[in-house]
Design an enzyme around this catalytic site. Structure first.
Site, PDB file in Angstrom:
ATOM      1  CB  CYS A  48      -1.192  -0.143   1.121  1.00  0.00           C
ATOM      2  SG  CYS A  48      -1.860  -1.569   1.346  1.00  0.00           S
ATOM      3  N   GLY A  78      -0.433   0.848  -4.815  1.00  0.00           N
ATOM      4  CA  GLY A  78      -1.646   0.232  -4.797  1.00  0.00           C
ATOM      5  C   GLY A  78      -2.862   0.699  -5.784  1.00  0.00           C
ATOM      6  CE1 TYR A 135       7.570  -3.948 -10.730  1.00  0.00           C
ATOM      7  CE2 TYR A 135       6.589  -4.209  -8.598  1.00  0.00           C
ATOM      8  CZ  TYR A 135       6.274  -4.260  -9.732  1.00  0.00           C
ATOM      9  OH  TYR A 135       5.003  -4.253 -10.561  1.00  0.00           O
TER      10      TYR A 135
END
Length: 482
Positions: free
Chosen positions: A17, A45, A263
């Site tokens: 998140c 998210g 990433y």
């Protein structure tokens, strides 16, 4: 496709998140400010979004499934109104299924007031804590471990003299990864777990303060970066300004998730003293040193593979080129339910530039390979576009173990690297060769980073005790069956 009650990753990694919070010095459009901050965190998210606004102790909340732009119409933002504090959240589910009920932030009313909580991370002892709370009469409305955190704090608040004291006491019970933004009627609080698994930073805006998962969200609202929240730190902002509670700091070695640099994070973010962009350039350079190859062009898989591709090209001397055009109007492939839908989205998400790769030996840089299905399709795209050779280089070590701290790698059964050699994987992907970044190099990526990294998904050495007997998502499965 389903496994253990959860979607199998189709190739992209999934992250927990993004959180955002603001406390202004005067009443203003804090909902609009939070909305802009969440846009900057959308990559963290894409399942749901929510904002709660505090106007003189009256809290109004709106949340819904979908992207930020889908969850918040102009009418929804107007209904939130103005205020002095707000908390926002964008969600990808790691514990708790995708539903509006699991959207955050959570809004809790209790005997000593109200609390709003937004969470990035994943608890390792959520099932045990939930059972303990249920036996005391707690009634849960979601399958998210965030509600476990909220109830643990509120149960402590019954005895604690303040909300921050309750948070500190709750930190003695909850285990795992958590970066939190909490709002009461008078205070805005930021909390980072003692290991520092997930990022959290502080900004200054017009005399007020902003908390965000990444510094790019501070930039989006015009806030000045102040510093990162330290592992174990509780930062409280109230009418008297900002203060820090550090009783949980230094309890253990830091273990920040290294995939924030590889990433998850945006390349324009600065995390714990290190540039994400520079870390990815270094990853590419290390790859070139560890896995050289004769080739004509280096390309990156958008978006997180591009910086590493530039680093590889610089180090190797092989020209860098743009090999793919990405459709910017499609969300990340992992949010699509069902394997066929995900496959269709991959096909329209990337399109190779045939003139750039035709007849050439191509080095394709990607950030990671999970199951390998997406990588295999991308290799086929390059072959169909006329590439004579395709050499895959991955700016991460091979995944060999589940992650328990907020990355959706749920089982060794789903990891292509488990039980296979690099040569076997290359054949499965249709590539001429394959090279992964070494574990040693991954720890050298973020020059200047103040924290150590967690590498449990590569090595199996976890910084927090985890259950290796039961399935990772037994917590959610049991809740959904019940």
């Amino acid at each position: 496709m389903q496994s253990n009650g959860r979607p199998i990753p189709e190739g992209d990694l999934h992250e927990a998140c993004g959180v955002f919070g603001v406390r202004a010095t005067r009443e203003q459009d804090v909902a609009g400010l939070t909305y802009r901050g969440l846009f900057a965190l959308q990559h963290r998210g894409q399942e749901s979004a929510g904002i709660a606004v505090n106007d003189d102790g009256v809290i109004t909340c709106h949340k819904d499934v979908g992207l930020v732009s889908e969850a918040f119409t102009p009418e929804a933002l107007q209904r939130l109104g103005e205020g002095t504090m707000a908390v926002g959240h964008v969600r990808y589910a790691t514990t708790g299924s995708k539903s509006r009920a699991n959207a955050q932030p959570l809004f809790i009313n209790h005997v000593k007031g109200s609390m709003v909580l937004a969470h990035n991370g994943n608890l390792t002892n959520a099932a045990e804590l939930r059972e303990k709370l249920e036996l005391t009469g707690a009634i849960f409305h979601t399958t998210s471990d965030t509600e476990v955190i909220a109830y643990t704090i509120t149960s402590q608040r019954l005895r604690a003299p303040s909300i921050e004291a309750a948070v500190s006491a709750a930190m003695n019970e909850i285990q795992g990864a958590y970066s939190l933004v909490i709002m009461s009627s008078q205070k805005l609080i930021a909390v980072r777990d003692p290991h520092g698994f997930r990022p959290l930073c502080i900004g200054v805006l017009d005399g007020g303060y902003v908390f965000a998962s990444e510094s790019c969200a501070l930039d989006a609202v015009g806030a000045h970066f102040l510093r990162d929240v330290d592992p174990g730190e509780i930062v409280v902002v109230d009418k008297d300004g900002l203060r820090s509670l550090r009783e949980h700091c230094g309890q253990c070695d830091s273990s920040m998730c290294v995939f924030e640099f590889i990433y998850f994070a945006r390349p324009d973010s600065i995390m714990d003293g290190s540039s994400v962009h520079e870390a990815r350039l270094r990853a590419g350079a290390f790859l070139a040193l560890e896995h050289p190859v004769q080739a004509d062009i280096v390309i990156g898989v958008p978006d997180s593979g591009i910086d590493a591709a530039i680093g590889y090209a610089r180090q190797s001397g092989i020209p860098y080129g743009i090999g793919f055009v990405k459709n910017k109007y499609i969300a990340r492939t992992f949010i699509a339910p069902g394997q066929q839908v995900r496959e269709d989205k991959v096909r329209i998400k990337l399109n190779p530039i045939a003139s750039a790769v035709r007849g050439k030996r191509v080095v394709m840089i990607d950030d990671s390979i999970v199951r390998g299905t997406t990588s295999a399709r991308i290799v086929r795209l390059l072959r169909d576009a006329g590439a004579s050779e395709v050499h895959i280089r991955v700016s991460a070590p091979p995944f060999l173990n589940p992650c328990y701290f907020g990355t959706d790698i749920d089982s060794r059964d789903h990891l292509i690297a488990c039980g296979r050699t690099t040569e076997e994987i290359a054949r499965m992907l249709g590539a001429d060769s394959l090279g992964y970044l070494s574990v040693d190099s991954v720890h050298k990526l973020a020059a200047g980073c103040k924290l150590r990294f967690c590498d449990g998904c590569f090595t199996g050495n976890y910084p927090v005790p985890v259950s290796r007997v039961r399935e990772k998502y037994r917590f959610e499965q049991k809740l959904e069956r019940d």
